[in-house]
Enzyme design. Structure first.
Site, PDB file in Angstrom:
ATOM      1  N   THR A 256     -29.094  39.452   0.873  1.00  0.00           N
ATOM      2  CA  THR A 256     -30.150  38.363   0.335  1.00  0.00           C
ATOM      3  C   THR A 256     -31.272  38.718   1.221  1.00  0.00           C
ATOM      4  O   THR A 256     -31.330  38.846   2.267  1.00  0.00           O
ATOM      5  CB  THR A 256     -29.745  36.953   0.382  1.00  0.00           C
ATOM      6  OG1 THR A 256     -28.757  36.821  -0.632  1.00  0.00           O
ATOM      7  CG2 THR A 256     -30.909  35.901   0.043  1.00  0.00           C
ATOM      8  N   PHE A 258     -34.884  36.929   2.472  1.00  0.00           N
ATOM      9  CA  PHE A 258     -35.525  35.743   2.470  1.00  0.00           C
ATOM     10  C   PHE A 258     -36.976  35.981   2.959  1.00  0.00           C
ATOM     11  O   PHE A 258     -37.520  36.966   3.616  1.00  0.00           O
ATOM     12  CB  PHE A 258     -34.878  34.849   3.666  1.00  0.00           C
ATOM     13  CG  PHE A 258     -33.709  34.423   3.347  1.00  0.00           C
ATOM     14  CD1 PHE A 258     -33.256  33.006   3.032  1.00  0.00           C
ATOM     15  CD2 PHE A 258     -32.592  35.367   3.607  1.00  0.00           C
ATOM     16  CE1 PHE A 258     -31.928  32.903   2.527  1.00  0.00           C
ATOM     17  CE2 PHE A 258     -31.044  34.999   3.339  1.00  0.00           C
ATOM     18  CZ  PHE A 258     -30.983  33.819   2.847  1.00  0.00           C
TER      19      PHE A 258
END
Ligand SMILES: O=C(O)C(=O)C[C@]1(C(=O)O)C=C[C@@H](O)C=C1
Length: 356
Positions: A256, A258
């Site tokens: 992921t 960010f």
């Protein structure tokens, strides 16, 4: 190994530890002085932090790995910065989420964390100035873009000043060490999606329930042995749950990304990205024409994502990341050309490419 030899090495370590200690405090003293020079100005300097970490990785002779020394220096800078001014970081909570892990990975353990109940609240908290910076998820390698973050980016006055890339490992967690008798599996919708195949194979008949966060799922599983949760290490530790199965994400490189948001972006670090959002005029070939100035000026695009504009039916906005800083001549040029062609262009910020 003889006792004598062991003692020699331990004596050497004791002597080195004193030197390390002295160097750390000398470094902290310099950081404190830098803080005084900055006065009331911006304390956190993402471009400088990225340069420090890149240099440490480049000159590291080993045997410690580049990743390891960079992590140690991440913590040293975090402690030095907190002498200048302790930072507070808003992130999607509760405690135990991947957003919390991303915040710690980027700012180190000396930063104070402020968990928020939603991505909207993370933005609001940072916009109001209650915290110094915010960390929000923007895309996952398996599940794609985080739509709410993209929507809020188009409106916020905050700037992107950093990115964090986190490998995501998901585990099946329960408060009892058995796979028998699980009635429901709780997790965030994105995490259920990331473990879809594993669940189909191993728990095909168990109901999947999406909740606000993985940490909330872990809390529910901790409270009732009929339930299991899918969540990461931080949530497992926080709620003292047993890992019935580890690393159950379908995609082995599940990652992921960010974004770090704040009142300013970063100055050039030498290896940067710039994020833009724009909309094309509603006519044939508009997207192709819109992006042509990038290629013509040798600006590489690292991401392209489209999203409904929420204003007109079948109208879209485009999120584009390019290599380089918004003050680099060829990027300045490309942005000027984009502004002439697009119905709307907003520079969301320039920031160092993630080092850790
Ligand atoms: O160089 C600076 O501006 C510092 O404040 C020092 C330091 C560091 O510890 O190296 C600390 C915080 C900043 O974000 C960047 C670097």
């Amino acid at each position: 190994m003889s006792d004598d030899l062991l003692k020699q090495h331990r004596d050497a370590i004791d002597a080195l530890d004193l030197k390390v200690l002295q160097c750390l405090n000398e470094r902290a003293e310099h950081a404190r002085k830098i803080g005084e020079i900055k006065g009331g100005g911006v304390i956190y300097r993402p471009e400088r932090e990225a340069q420090v970490l890149r240099r440490i990785k480049d000159v590291n002779p080993g045997p410690l790995s580049g990743e390891t020394v960079a992590r140690l220096f991440r913590e040293i800078m975090s402690a030095c910065l907190s002498l200048e001014k302790p930072l507070t970081i808003a992130h999607l909570g509760p405690s135990g989420t991947f957003s919390e892990s991303a915040s710690v990975k980027h700012f180190g353990h000396a930063a104070n964390l402020k968990p928020c109940v939603s991505i909207d609240e993370v933005f609001r908290t940072a916009e109001s100035g209650d915290v110094d910076y915010a960390v929000v998820p923007v895309e996952n390698s398996t599940e794609g873009a985080v739509g709410r973050t993209l929507d809020l980016l188009t409106q916020t006055p905050l700037q992107i000043c950093g990115e964090v890339v986190l490998r995501i490992h998901q585990h099946l967690l329960r408060n009892t060490p058995s796979l028998e008798g699980i009635e429901k599996v709780y997790s965030h919708a994105q995490s259920l999606g990331q473990c879809h195949e594993w669940l189909n194979t191993h728990l095909p008949d168990v109901e999947r329930v999406s909740v606000a966060s993985n940490a909330e799922a872990a809390r529910l599983a901790a409270a009732d042995a009929r339930f299991a949760a899918i969540a990461g290490d931080a949530a497992a530790e926080r709620f003292n749950l047993t890992q019935l199965a580890s690393n159950i994400e379908d995609e082995p490189n599940n990652t992921t990304r960010f974004l770090v948001l704040g009142p300013h972006d970063a100055t050039s670090s030498g290896k940067d990205k710039t994020s833009l959002v724009m909309s094309a005029k509603n006519q044939p070939g508009a997207v192709h024409q819109l992006l042509a100035p990038l290629a013509e000026r040798g600006v590489s695009m690292t991401k392209f994502e489209s999203r409904p504009s929420r204003i007109g039916l079948w109208e879209y906005v485009f999120f584009v990341d390019v290599e380089g800083h918004s003050t680099d001549a060829h990027v300045v040029d490309a942005i000027e050309a984009l502004k002439e062609r697009a119905a709307f262009v907003k520079v969301l910020g320039s920031y160092p490419v993630a080092v850790l």
